[in-house]
Design a protein around this motif. Structure first.
Motif, short mmCIF file in Angstrom:
data_model
loop_
_atom_site.label_atom_id
_atom_site.label_comp_id
_atom_site.label_asym_id
_atom_site.label_seq_id
_atom_site.Cartn_x
_atom_site.Cartn_y
_atom_site.Cartn_z
N GLU A 110 0.87 -1.17 0.00
CA GLU A 110 0.00 0.00 0.00
C GLU A 110 0.92 1.23 0.00
OE1 GLU A 110 -2.65 -0.32 3.30
OE2 GLU A 110 -3.60 -2.16 2.56
N PRO A 111 1.21 1.79 -1.17
CA PRO A 111 2.30 2.77 -1.27
C PRO A 111 1.97 4.17 -0.77
CG PRO A 111 1.28 2.43 -3.41
CD PRO A 111 0.64 1.44 -2.48
N PHE A 112 0.70 4.52 -0.69
CA PHE A 112 0.34 5.90 -0.40
C PHE A 112 -0.21 6.05 1.02
CE2 PHE A 112 -0.60 5.34 -5.07
CZ PHE A 112 0.65 5.78 -5.47
N GLN A 113 0.00 7.23 1.59
CA GLN A 113 -0.46 7.55 2.93
C GLN A 113 -1.48 8.68 2.85
OE1 GLN A 113 3.10 8.48 5.14
NE2 GLN A 113 4.10 6.57 4.55
N PRO A 114 -2.73 8.36 2.55
CA PRO A 114 -3.75 9.39 2.32
C PRO A 114 -4.16 10.10 3.60
CG PRO A 114 -4.74 7.21 2.24
CD PRO A 114 -3.27 7.00 2.36
N ASP A 115 -4.56 11.37 3.44
CA ASP A 115 -5.03 12.13 4.61
C ASP A 115 -6.52 12.42 4.55
OD1 ASP A 115 -5.30 14.17 2.72
OD2 ASP A 115 -3.52 15.26 3.38
N GLY A 116 -7.19 12.05 3.45
CA GLY A 116 -8.63 12.20 3.36
C GLY A 116 -9.13 13.60 3.11
N VAL A 117 -8.25 14.57 2.89
CA VAL A 117 -8.67 15.97 2.70
C VAL A 117 -8.91 16.22 1.22
CG1 VAL A 117 -8.05 18.37 3.02
CG2 VAL A 117 -7.31 16.66 4.71
N MET A 118 -10.17 16.37 0.84
CA MET A 118 -10.53 16.57 -0.55
C MET A 118 -10.26 18.01 -0.98
SD MET A 118 -11.53 13.79 -1.99
CE MET A 118 -12.24 14.53 -3.47
N PRO A 119 -9.78 18.20 -2.22
CA PRO A 119 -9.59 19.56 -2.72
C PRO A 119 -10.90 20.16 -3.18
CG PRO A 119 -9.02 17.99 -4.42
CD PRO A 119 -9.39 17.18 -3.19
N GLU A 120 -10.96 21.49 -3.24
CA GLU A 120 -12.16 22.15 -3.75
C GLU A 120 -12.17 22.16 -5.27
OE1 GLU A 120 -12.45 26.02 -2.08
OE2 GLU A 120 -12.73 25.29 -0.03
N GLY A 121 -11.01 22.05 -5.87
CA GLY A 121 -10.93 22.10 -7.32
C GLY A 121 -10.33 20.85 -7.93
N ASN A 223 4.79 18.44 -24.09
CA ASN A 223 4.32 18.94 -25.39
C ASN A 223 4.42 20.47 -25.46
OD1 ASN A 223 3.66 16.34 -26.43
ND2 ASN A 223 1.73 16.38 -25.29
N GLY A 224 5.47 20.99 -24.84
CA GLY A 224 5.75 22.41 -24.92
C GLY A 224 5.01 23.30 -23.95
N VAL A 225 4.15 22.73 -23.10
CA VAL A 225 3.37 23.55 -22.16
C VAL A 225 3.32 22.86 -20.80
CG1 VAL A 225 1.94 24.50 -24.00
CG2 VAL A 225 1.18 22.46 -22.79
N ASP A 226 2.91 23.60 -19.79
CA ASP A 226 2.60 23.00 -18.50
C ASP A 226 1.16 22.51 -18.56
OD1 ASP A 226 2.04 22.28 -15.91
OD2 ASP A 226 2.43 24.25 -15.04
N PRO A 227 0.92 21.21 -18.48
CA PRO A 227 -0.45 20.71 -18.58
C PRO A 227 -1.41 21.34 -17.58
CG PRO A 227 1.09 18.90 -18.79
CD PRO A 227 1.90 20.10 -18.40
N LEU A 228 -0.91 21.78 -16.42
CA LEU A 228 -1.79 22.37 -15.42
C LEU A 228 -2.35 23.72 -15.88
CD1 LEU A 228 0.03 21.59 -12.05
CD2 LEU A 228 -1.69 20.24 -13.28
N ALA A 229 -1.72 24.33 -16.88
CA ALA A 229 -2.23 25.61 -17.38
C ALA A 229 -3.64 25.47 -17.96
CB ALA A 229 -1.28 26.17 -18.43
N LYS A 230 -3.98 24.25 -18.39
CA LYS A 230 -5.31 24.03 -18.95
C LYS A 230 -6.40 24.23 -17.91
CE LYS A 230 -8.02 20.69 -21.62
NZ LYS A 230 -8.06 19.32 -22.21
N LEU A 231 -6.06 24.08 -16.63
CA LEU A 231 -7.07 24.27 -15.59
C LEU A 231 -7.64 25.68 -15.62
CD1 LEU A 231 -5.29 22.44 -12.64
CD2 LEU A 231 -7.38 21.71 -13.79
N ASN A 232 -6.82 26.64 -16.03
CA ASN A 232 -7.28 28.02 -16.10
C ASN A 232 -8.14 28.29 -17.32
OD1 ASN A 232 -5.78 28.65 -13.77
ND2 ASN A 232 -3.93 28.98 -14.98
#
Length: 250
Positions: A110-121, A223-232
């Motif tokens: 079980e590799p991950f140690q979750p904290d159960g805190v959901m993000p708003e976004g 692919n030349g961009v930060d994929p997280l920029a698409k969130l905006n």
């Protein structure tokens, strides 16, 4: 707080891919010797969207867990194995994640140690499975329909299929603008939802893992961009007009 990183490397040049062949053993030894790294995997990638049996020999990934984000960022910038891979790659991108929840095992752990805190976004999702050999044909028979849905879904910010062994050991990593959008795709009546039901009804997997993460940031480009920029670029849901009248308010 545990931090999980997924680092992607693109090796477009034949010389870099020849160099990479020798890294399959050397990089594993290097990661085993890094005291701050917990669970780790070196993975290849697939040609399609999500799970795919056709390997893409130009794209590779290192998934790793760390005690905290500061350590993760420092070692990914300075550790020899990461510096060498970055030097030989034509493009790299690393995303930093914090586990929200996790179900199942990967290589018996079980590799991950979750904290159960959901993000708003936005959130990221990792699914990983080991196929039972006698179920492989049934699984891959479903994949084209699932891949077509994933590839045309405008709400998916980023997606890639990775895996340790083609055909039998596969994983998908995806980023979604919110929990509701992700859940609608995963559990709907479409190809993916029907496949998920068959997985558990018919026992396709000998081992599987499903995990969700908050996104702490990223470095590099893909692919030349930060994929997280698409969130905006994803429009916010349009709110329903407020129907409250003065009498209602009273």
């Amino acid at each position: 707080m545990q931090t999980v990183t997924l680092s992607l490397f693109r090796f477009d040049k034949p010389g870099s891919r020849f160099w990479l062949a020798g890294q399959m053993a050397l990089a594993r030894m290097a990661l085993m010797g890094m005291k701050q790294v917990g669970f780790w995997k070196i993975c290849g990638s697939g040609m399609g969207e999500g799970f795919t049996p056709q390997p893409n020999f130009t794209v590779w990934a290192i998934l790793a867990t760390w005690p905290d984000e500061e350590t993760a960022r420092r070692d990914i910038e300075n550790a020899p194995v990461y510096k060498d891979w970055t030097k030989h790659a034509s493009e790299t991108w690393t995303i930093f994640l914090n586990p929200i929840n996790s179900r199942g095992k990967w290589s018996g752990k079980e590799p991950f140690q979750p904290d159960g805190v959901m993000p708003e976004g936005a959130l990221a999702v990792l699914t990983r499975a080991s196929l039972r050999p006698h179920m492989a044909a049934r699984f891959w028979g479903r994949v084209p329909d699932i891949s077509a849905v994933i590839g045309t879904d405008p709400n998916i910010v980023f997606k890639i299929g990775i895996g340790e062994i083609p055909v039998l050991h596969q994983a998908t990593f995806s980023i979604w603008p919110d929990t509701e959008t992700m859940a609608a795709f995963a559990r709907g009546n479409g190809a993916h939802g029907k496949a998920i039901k068959a997985v558990y009804d018919e026992g396709w997997f000998s081992e599987d893992l499903y995990a969700r993460f908050r996104i702490a940031g990223a470095v590099g480009s893909w692919n030349g961009v930060d994929p997280l920029a698409k969130l905006n670029q994803i429009p916010e849901p349009v709110a329903e007009p407020d129907q409250t009248t003065e009498m209602d308010a009273a």
